[in-house]
Design an enzyme around this catalytic site. Structure first.
Site, mmCIF file in Angstrom:
data_model
loop_
_atom_site.group_PDB
_atom_site.id
_atom_site.type_symbol
_atom_site.label_atom_id
_atom_site.label_comp_id
_atom_site.label_asym_id
_atom_site.label_seq_id
_atom_site.Cartn_x
_atom_site.Cartn_y
_atom_site.Cartn_z
ATOM 1 N N GLY B 17 0.822 -1.211 0.000
ATOM 2 C CA GLY B 17 0.000 0.000 0.000
ATOM 3 C C GLY B 17 0.850 1.252 0.000
ATOM 4 N N THR B 132 5.389 0.723 6.621
ATOM 5 C CA THR B 132 4.026 0.359 6.992
ATOM 6 C C THR B 132 3.413 1.528 7.717
ATOM 7 O OG1 THR B 132 2.752 -0.769 8.692
ATOM 8 C CG2 THR B 132 5.108 -0.941 8.872
ATOM 9 N N ASP B 134 0.929 1.369 9.463
ATOM 10 C CA ASP B 134 0.390 0.874 10.731
ATOM 11 C C ASP B 134 1.435 0.787 11.841
ATOM 12 O OD1 ASP B 134 -2.030 0.585 9.490
ATOM 13 O OD2 ASP B 134 -1.815 -1.560 9.120
ATOM 14 N N GLU B 228 -9.765 -0.019 12.577
ATOM 15 C CA GLU B 228 -10.642 -0.787 11.689
ATOM 16 C C GLU B 228 -10.671 -2.276 12.065
ATOM 17 O OE1 GLU B 228 -9.102 -1.045 7.608
ATOM 18 O OE2 GLU B 228 -7.117 -0.539 8.364
ATOM 19 N N ARG B 272 -22.675 9.127 15.489
ATOM 20 C CA ARG B 272 -22.271 9.297 14.097
ATOM 21 C C ARG B 272 -20.852 8.790 13.894
ATOM 22 N NH1 ARG B 272 -26.658 9.837 13.538
ATOM 23 N NH2 ARG B 272 -27.974 11.484 12.713
ATOM 24 N N ILE B 279 -7.629 8.621 3.196
ATOM 25 C CA ILE B 279 -7.101 9.959 3.477
ATOM 26 C C ILE B 279 -5.854 9.880 4.351
ATOM 27 C CG2 ILE B 279 -7.612 12.070 4.767
ATOM 28 C CD1 ILE B 279 -10.489 11.788 3.780
ATOM 29 N N GLN B 280 -5.821 8.854 5.215
ATOM 30 C CA GLN B 280 -4.692 8.716 6.142
ATOM 31 C C GLN B 280 -3.381 8.337 5.467
ATOM 32 O OE1 GLN B 280 -6.316 6.410 9.845
ATOM 33 N NE2 GLN B 280 -7.680 6.137 8.118
#
Lengths: 348, 348, 348, 348
Positions: B17, B132, B134, B228, B272, B279-280
């Site tokens: 990614g 990464t 993450d 997520e 909400r 975007i991150q």
């Protein structure tokens, strides 16, 4: 006309959804009211609920110190509509009289200003200040909060471009706008979207897929900016309109994810949706919104000083003017076809 | 060891990614390689697909001009895994030989570096650069892209606070992190979330609702930051795990919206969700990420010059060091319990 | 009037200082010109020097890809004035004829547009696009670049507020604006300055010191926003006007530091100046500037298509219109007294 | 060791120049101290002046609400040094005793921590938290505020690049750093400066001019990042060291403008200086600084709970540790030659 420093007491309230710039209006009203005109102020808490229940908060120069750059509203807000409350208008009039409030500045959108108009017609000295992040209020070129929302959306789409250049993946960005597509139009034009979808123009999903397919043939992946209120032409795409939230309202929104699913299904390429949501209405206002909100506030307190009630302050060109509250609330300002056509040059 | 200016040719690729800082690595590698060591470079397009198919792109000082601040990767990326391709490793070795490539710098995450390790073991001169968003790679304190992602998430939550202060509505912000909660932990700590939920710790929905209810009793509404990959304890909340996307993968994600629905149902208050998504990982890198990526690039080309292959560059404290590719890829770096406990002080 | 796709060739140039939004104009002109009208384009390098010397650069859809968010100008710029060059106008006409250029779009400020007007009067098909970061061009509500500069200034002053709240130190921020104080006015109003000084109103240093002293009596320190072209009333403060730079020009600017020195001398309190300089004119444009620049570009190429030469595109309210080049360049648009008076409410 | 909830009273103060992240430290100390340990807090106003004069302010959970993202310090600051005040240390001890303060957390730089060490040696229970925007404190990898300052500088230089690409003009950006060049090094590396000048390495103006001249031969103009404390080799450039400010101090700074003048004189090309000044130390902290400051605060109150006094909290790798106050203050952490050499690869 109210004289200077004659013990005039002015109430202020903010109604509807929050919007960057509300505090800038409040500050300008109070600073000029106190320092130039010698007025006193009464802050009403939580929109129309404040005058309805007599719920007030101290509002002086000290209370507005440092709030210019801050989003939200120090007065709080609500969607309470006193016109729909039995005897609501009378209770407000009684409460204003009891508090010695001579005039009221109501800052809000269509609903808030509609109440303001009714109160004015029943004898209350009201001045309105327009507020809508969606920019869909009539009689003013722009409303504060809109520029901030557009910049937040643009920065998000700028970031998506990076990914679109590195991966073959359709990216959808859902922005605010239930009935008017101003935010999507400006975000899409500012950030170079390949397709912009707005509520005013039901879209043809076949055409959208065609743009997406053609874009995939270049080195770059497609980016779609879509208003939350946009919808396909009749019969296209089965949107789950049956779902209801905890309050029994049919769920709005979700068009971003629905589009992503449909595009994946039809093109066999990955598609991802980003839903900006409340991020667009929070945080510090842009310079445009701070200047506009400040000038609105100055004009509103001038209108009070002039005894010019039943008016809403508005931007026309570079001037702040006053228009009738009836004119402001008579219809929604939607995106005209020619503005959408301008943007279509960049589609595909 | 390779001598200076001896016609050394170095290949470079970026896999997985995209991630802010990739271009900064490429630029540093090429600038020092060409200007200091007199090397030539071969850019491989789209990750491992490049050497697998012999798909190259010119890579010299001119090609890397102006790319330092830009997100994405000028080389493109893919998730192609040559180890899973019949004869893939041999084809790569043949292509490298055919192109006269003496050494390869592979910039990527767990998968990309796993391939790098296998190639090294089969005789290819490889140096790895960890990537990464993450931050879940072992053997390095941080990876570039993480700081950028955390700042984007923090700014989003900063904006949500404004709304949380003006309305009574629970706000959920879903951030990246499938297997490790680093982004959620840092975003939540930096932006003052009331609850942080990470994959490493299955959450108790009853406890989350309790925090939310208690927060609603104050003037402020609750903000939840959720990875997520976070999930409730066994048996709690029925997540729709059956859904599959166009590629047959079970849909991951959606935990943000699921939480919002559950909180509405249980508390009767509005909730909400905002899903930041891609975007991150887009846009210009922060200073931390640009400096880290640049120093990684400089160290990687130094390793090539030293003939020190089979290594990955890594950050330890303020030093850039080299560690074995095997060490780097042997396990995921997850959030330790004591780091999560630090953040829990601010919950509720 | 030029017909569609009839082999029309259009030249484009950018003159004067750089300004965020120039690339957005160029992109809009080329995208609509090529895709809708079938025109060809010739890019001229470095302002009027391009057509004067026949220095051109390829300008097609590929050349404008990805430039929307980028500051500066892909065409380069200069302050070359062909009217002051012996036979300059004739050389330009010859070069345009030689290159088969049928129409010219000149993007620039007062000087660039003055040349455009003269060329138009001598028979060249010119359309002008206004550009000035200072917003001092007549006949248009705003010019692109201004909003970006104001936001940069505002963010700087927002940051100074933090220090002003923690230390007792006067802070001066010098912003652009040699002849018109628009940037200072908007920065000061948006960021809550305690004093705003602009070129249109020679300031009374005694009054400024009075504001500073009175502010020091509160918990907060004073912040002054000053245009580079602001100056004290006659006889006050000895500005070093004798100094000249390497080019023999008397040094302008320096008013920020001069004010800091004077305030220290008179109040005995520390004062610090920040000079934003070129930072205000670089980097990515705001959404407002990108939309305005894009719409200017679309209108400019429409004017070419209509054969409507000798015009400048302009913003009036929310409409993009065309005005005569003579009207645009006849006088500078300075800050009117009533706009300055609005801001004075917040002084002290 | 202090027991939980035993009526422990902890004083907190912030000394020296302001720095983004101070409020995040205070919030973490108070939140954990009150909520986990049951402590009470006493805020001291304006650095060491607070305990010296017994000037206190209420400090509880309510007082720290919403301060995490805000720059500056709610406690105020000063450069008061009680060690240089006749009987200062004794007065502080008396005041602490009088207020029932059992332990003191001092947040500050070299000077503040030096006082903390002396107080500790004379029997006061002190824990130090390092604070310096310049990152020049020993024994910790980074201090909060530094990352924010570097990002602000980087964004400024990013903007200058736009102008440098469009005009032929040397641009100089002066950043903070009197004795250590960390900010200049990181800003310059992150933003791609052509030359970086730091206090640790007196620069050779002939070499700088050479870089500038060579850069002018490309399409791009040179950008120089210079620490305020950088200076030329002996005998080069006549800096006006004789000037004194209103307080009799020889003026520091001014190197940016001096360099611009010298470059203009020697090259005959225009050069412009931007001086960021206090902008670098104001405004909201980055995520890195907020997380670091929060973790410092948590560790500081843990040290108090452990009765582990005379210590400073510090970052080592990803861990927050405690080191002796004497170690922290024994020497300045300057930029090592090898770190500067890394950056030199990109010069010219």
């Amino acid at each position: 006309m109210a004289g200077e420093g004659d013990g005039m007491r002015v109430g202020v309230l903010t109604g509807g959804g929050d919007c960057p710039g509300l505090n800038a209006v409040i500050r300008a009203v109070v600073r000029k009211g106190v320092q130039v005109f010698g007025y006193e102020f009464v802050g009403f808490r939580a929109g129309w609920r404040g005058p309805l229940e007599g719920d007030t908060v101290a509002l002086d120069v000290q209370a507005v110190r440092g709030i210019l750059p801050r989003g939200g509203t120090i007065l709080g807000s609500s969607r309470t509509n006193p016109v729909k409350v039995e005897g609501g208008v009378e209770r407000i009039k009684d409460n204003l009289a009891g508090l010695g409030v001579d005039a009221l500045i109501a800052i809000g959108g269509e609903d808030t200003l509609g109440v303001a108009r009714e109160l004015y017609e029943s004898g209350v000295n009201v001045v309105g200040v327009p507020k809508t992040i969606d920019n869909d209020l009539n009689a003013t070129d722009y409303t504060f909060g809109f520029d901030t929302a557009v910049n937040i959306g643009m920065e998000a789409v700028d970031r998506l471009h990076t990914t679109a250049e590195s991966h073959h993946r359709a990216l959808i960005c859902e922005v605010m706008g239930r009935h008017a597509g101003w935010i999507a139009l400006h975000v899409g034009m500012a950030a170079g979207a390949n397709v912009i979808l707005i509520p005013e123009r039901p879209f043809d999903i076949d055409k959208v897929v065609e743009y997406v397919e053609s874009r995939f043939k270049t080195r770059y992946a497609p980016i779609i900016v879509v208003s939350e209120g946009a919808h396909p032409m009749d019969g296209q795409m089965q949107l789950q309109t049956g779902e209801r939230d905890a309050f029994g309202h049919v769920r709005l929104g979700g068009i971003g994810q629905a589009l992503a699913d449909e595009i994946e299904k039809r093109t066999g390429k990955e598609a991802r949706a980003t839903v900006l949501g409340h991020i667009q209405r929070g945080g510090t206002p842009t310079a445009f919104d701070r200047v506009l909100a400040t000038r609105f506030g100055l004009q509103a307190i001038d209108a009070v000083r002039d005894g010019d009630f039943g008016k809403m302050v508005a931007l026309q060109g570079t001037d702040i003017v006053r228009v009738g509250l009836d004119e402001a609330t008579k219809e929604l300002k939607t995106v005209p076809l020619e503005r959408y056509a301008e943007a279509e040059v960049f589609f595909g």
